[in-house]
Design a protein around this motif. Structure first.
Motif, PDB file in Angstrom:
ATOM      1  N   ARG A  50     -17.308  -7.723 -14.826  1.00 23.34           N
ATOM      2  CA  ARG A  50     -17.484  -6.543 -13.986  1.00 23.34           C
ATOM      3  C   ARG A  50     -17.876  -5.307 -14.781  1.00 23.34           C
ATOM      4  O   ARG A  50     -18.669  -4.479 -14.318  1.00 23.34           O
ATOM      5  N   PHE A  51     -17.345  -5.172 -15.987  1.00 30.25           N
ATOM      6  CA  PHE A  51     -17.656  -3.999 -16.806  1.00 30.25           C
ATOM      7  C   PHE A  51     -19.126  -3.996 -17.199  1.00 30.25           C
ATOM      8  O   PHE A  51     -19.828  -2.999 -17.028  1.00 30.25           O
ATOM      9  N   PHE A  52     -19.611  -5.120 -17.745  1.00 31.30           N
ATOM     10  CA  PHE A  52     -21.017  -5.218 -18.143  1.00 31.30           C
ATOM     11  C   PHE A  52     -21.937  -5.070 -16.933  1.00 31.30           C
ATOM     12  O   PHE A  52     -23.011  -4.461 -17.016  1.00 31.30           O
ATOM     13  N   LYS A  53     -21.513  -5.651 -15.820  1.00 33.17           N
ATOM     14  CA  LYS A  53     -22.307  -5.573 -14.594  1.00 33.17           C
ATOM     15  C   LYS A  53     -22.436  -4.123 -14.122  1.00 33.17           C
ATOM     16  O   LYS A  53     -23.508  -3.679 -13.708  1.00 33.17           O
ATOM     17  N   LEU A  54     -21.335  -3.377 -14.216  1.00 30.94           N
ATOM     18  CA  LEU A  54     -21.341  -1.971 -13.809  1.00 30.94           C
ATOM     19  C   LEU A  54     -22.223  -1.137 -14.725  1.00 30.94           C
ATOM     20  O   LEU A  54     -23.020  -0.312 -14.252  1.00 30.94           O
ATOM     21  N   ILE A  55     -22.097  -1.361 -16.033  1.00 30.69           N
ATOM     22  CA  ILE A  55     -22.917  -0.616 -17.005  1.00 30.69           C
ATOM     23  C   ILE A  55     -24.403  -0.856 -16.759  1.00 30.69           C
ATOM     24  O   ILE A  55     -25.211   0.081 -16.728  1.00 30.69           O
ATOM     25  N   ALA A  56     -24.771  -2.125 -16.581  1.00 30.20           N
ATOM     26  CA  ALA A  56     -26.178  -2.466 -16.345  1.00 30.20           C
ATOM     27  C   ALA A  56     -26.681  -1.861 -15.044  1.00 30.20           C
ATOM     28  O   ALA A  56     -27.800  -1.336 -14.984  1.00 30.20           O
ATOM     29  N   PHE A  62     -30.025   4.535 -12.479  1.00 31.46           N
ATOM     30  CA  PHE A  62     -30.209   5.914 -12.931  1.00 31.46           C
ATOM     31  C   PHE A  62     -31.579   6.108 -13.570  1.00 31.46           C
ATOM     32  O   PHE A  62     -32.319   7.037 -13.228  1.00 31.46           O
ATOM     33  N   VAL A  63     -31.932   5.224 -14.485  1.00 26.33           N
ATOM     34  CA  VAL A  63     -33.195   5.368 -15.218  1.00 26.33           C
ATOM     35  C   VAL A  63     -34.391   5.203 -14.289  1.00 26.33           C
ATOM     36  O   VAL A  63     -35.366   5.955 -14.376  1.00 26.33           O
ATOM     37  N   ARG A  64     -34.317   4.246 -13.374  1.00 25.25           N
ATOM     38  CA  ARG A  64     -35.446   3.995 -12.471  1.00 25.25           C
ATOM     39  C   ARG A  64     -35.714   5.162 -11.535  1.00 25.25           C
ATOM     40  O   ARG A  64     -36.845   5.371 -11.100  1.00 25.25           O
ATOM     41  N   ASN A  65     -34.685   5.921 -11.213  1.00 22.90           N
ATOM     42  CA  ASN A  65     -34.825   7.000 -10.240  1.00 22.90           C
ATOM     43  C   ASN A  65     -34.991   8.378 -10.873  1.00 22.90           C
ATOM     44  O   ASN A  65     -34.916   9.390 -10.181  1.00 22.90           O
ATOM     45  N   VAL A  66     -35.214   8.400 -12.180  1.00 22.06           N
ATOM     46  CA  VAL A  66     -35.539   9.639 -12.886  1.00 22.06           C
ATOM     47  C   VAL A  66     -36.966   9.498 -13.411  1.00 22.06           C
ATOM     48  O   VAL A  66     -37.306   8.464 -13.994  1.00 22.06           O
ATOM     49  N   PRO A  67     -37.837  10.488 -13.212  1.00 19.95           N
ATOM     50  CA  PRO A  67     -39.233  10.363 -13.664  1.00 19.95           C
ATOM     51  C   PRO A  67     -39.346  10.088 -15.158  1.00 19.95           C
ATOM     52  O   PRO A  67     -38.583  10.638 -15.962  1.00 19.95           O
ATOM     53  N   ALA A  97     -35.640  -0.720 -17.399  1.00 19.38           N
ATOM     54  CA  ALA A  97     -34.954  -0.710 -16.112  1.00 19.38           C
ATOM     55  C   ALA A  97     -35.788  -1.412 -15.042  1.00 19.38           C
ATOM     56  O   ALA A  97     -35.255  -2.165 -14.214  1.00 19.38           O
ATOM     57  N   ALA A  98     -37.105  -1.171 -15.068  1.00 15.56           N
ATOM     58  CA  ALA A  98     -37.982  -1.823 -14.092  1.00 15.56           C
ATOM     59  C   ALA A  98     -38.071  -3.327 -14.347  1.00 15.56           C
ATOM     60  O   ALA A  98     -37.988  -4.135 -13.415  1.00 15.56           O
TER      61      ALA A  98
END
Length: 219
Positions: A50-56, A62-67, A97-98
């Protein structure tokens, strides 16, 4: 006609070629690194921890939704990384991220029965991933990965406006300062557009051909 020929000189064409080489260098390094980090992120997000899943998940969303432009500014200005490494790092962060979602989709497309078959043969989780899942997943996701490579090539044009990197578009902007006639400017922009189009169209056509070939092979 003379105005056009003044633009298409061997010196100018060589200068643009050097810019295109830098475009391809940044794009290739970024996509290779993004494949590595994207695969790690995809496995983490698909995993049971769960920890690794949350981090990923946080990183990807976050990265995908920031230009990407903001990442370029941040790496170059905040962390004061030199131009070429800054471009590679920014594109790697964003593209990872993509690609993580593309790779995750490919992994999930492999039927679970095949995983169970591997477990029944005594394969470890790594062996199942390496020998069973990845070979099939690559077929499904490679066309999308190639399309992402096309996107990276086009987006490198952002680097000149942000960090004055002389990739293909940046090289054309430098040459643009030498010419003022509308026909000269049009010729230069048309040449740059043709280079982007021909290279990216070739990649896209290869991607579609590959997808169709593999689709027919599985029928």
């Amino acid at each position: 006609m003379d105005d056009i020929l003044t633009v298409l000189t061997p010196t100018n064409l060589l200068f643009l070629l050097q810019g295109f080489e830098l475009t391809l260098f940044i794009s290739l390094i970024s996509i290779v690194l993004s494949m590595i980090f994207g695969t790690i992120l995809a496995i983490m997000r698909n995993g049971k921890n769960r920890f690794f899943k949350l981090i990923a998940s946080i990183y990807i969303e976050f990265v995908r939704n920031v230009p990407n432009l903001l990442w370029i500014f941040t790496i170059f200005l905040v962390f004061q990384v030199k131009s070429i490494p800054a471009g590679i790092i920014a594109f790697t962060l964003f593209t990872s991220a993509a690609l993580a979602e593309i790779i995750r989709g490919g992994l999930n497309a492999v039927h679970h029965n095949q995983v169970e078959a591997g477990m029944s043969q005594g394969f470890t989780s790594f062996q199942i991933l390496y020998y069973i899942i990845l070979p099939q997943a690559i077929r499904k996701m490679l066309p999308a990965i190639i399309s992402q490579f096309v996107t990276v090539i086009k987006d490198t044009s952002l680097l000149y406006s942000v960090i004055a990197l002389q990739e293909l578009f940046g090289s054309s902007q430098i040459l643009m300062g030498r010419y003022f006639e509308p026909s000269q400017v049009f010729t230069l922009y048309l040449l740059i557009a043709a280079v982007y189009f021909l290279f990216n169209f070739a990649l896209s056509s290869f991607s579609h051909h590959l997808a169709k070939k593999w689709e027919n092979a599985t029928d």
